[in-house]
Design an enzyme around this catalytic site. Sequence first.
Site, PDB file in Angstrom:
ATOM      1  N   SER A  41       0.837  -1.197   0.000  1.00 48.15           N
ATOM      2  CA  SER A  41       0.000   0.000   0.000  1.00 48.15           C
ATOM      3  C   SER A  41       0.875   1.250   0.000  1.00 48.15           C
ATOM      4  CB  SER A  41      -0.929   0.032   1.222  1.00 48.15           C
ATOM      5  OG  SER A  41      -0.180   0.155   2.413  1.00 48.15           O
ATOM      6  N   TYR A 204       2.290   6.637  18.834  1.00 50.99           N
ATOM      7  CA  TYR A 204       2.895   6.777  17.508  1.00 50.99           C
ATOM      8  C   TYR A 204       4.211   7.539  17.602  1.00 50.99           C
ATOM      9  CZ  TYR A 204       3.257   7.643  12.477  1.00 50.99           C
ATOM     10  OH  TYR A 204       3.687   7.693  11.168  1.00 50.99           O
TER      11      TYR A 204
END
Length: 322
Positions: A41, A204
């Site tokens: 992707s 993150y």
Amino acid sequence: MGSSDSRSQSRYNMTAQDVINECGENSKVKQSHILVTGATSGIGIETGRVLALAGAKVYLMGRSEIKLQQVIENINKELQQKATSSSVQGVFCDLNSLTSIKKCAEKFISENTPLNILILNAGIFNYNFTQTIDGLEQVMGVNHIGHAYLTQLLMPTLIANTPSRIVILSSELHAGPPLNYQALDHMSSTQTNAKKDFGMIRSYQQSKLANTLFARALTSRYKDKQITAYSLHPGVIATNITSKVPCASFFTKFIKKKSLEQGAATTVFCALKPGLENESGRFFNDSTVTDLADKWTDNDINIFWEWTEKIIRQRTANLSGT
């Protein structure tokens, strides 16, 4: 100052193909054997596609065999049109599972596959707290620990094919608090309140900081073996990494975004640009070296390396063989 600004803007707008053209024959891309994680992707596809079309032997890693096959077929159609001797092959691996990583690496090594460029591109961004199959907080588990374990297993192959490079996709978002090892260990525990330290942005940021520190750590340990490592910010790109995050599309529409072609540029730059050996361990943005990773001390790097090795050692001690 005007010329500097215009140059910076031109570097920002560079595509991966522009980088290929800039590097020229000196990049030795046609002698390169490159493994790209997260290659089904977004910029992972574009990275693998551009490198293959430039003449490299490219191995595309993904956790969906159906998606892998589709990507390979699409790239092969382009390769056939160019009548090039380069190739793309699929490598199945789920970074959410240390067992899958081990099996993947062992198969790769058993086939005596050359490798001199490892691109750690895969990454996730979670809205909710989740753990990997092995009980690691998933964002850190996939973005760093999974990649670190893969690198550890493939290191003998990289050393056998030196000079080799390891390219690690991080983010400008890595800048922030230092790694909170106590919180990271707690989130990877079986305690009922393991998720109390989890935060969508915080987790993150911590994983991207780990990516940046990993490049520094690899440099300090393997540079004398002709292994260099680089971390980078690919830019803000409209990919599916934040697809499950509420309101993400609303907030990101106010941020200048790169195309997929531009987003793959700095990765390709770090993988191929001749003469980057003295910049090993540093952080790149817009196909340019920066000082964002320079502030971390040798002590910071040693603590980080020991923590990473400890996690891998503990979590892989009882893995079954292939």
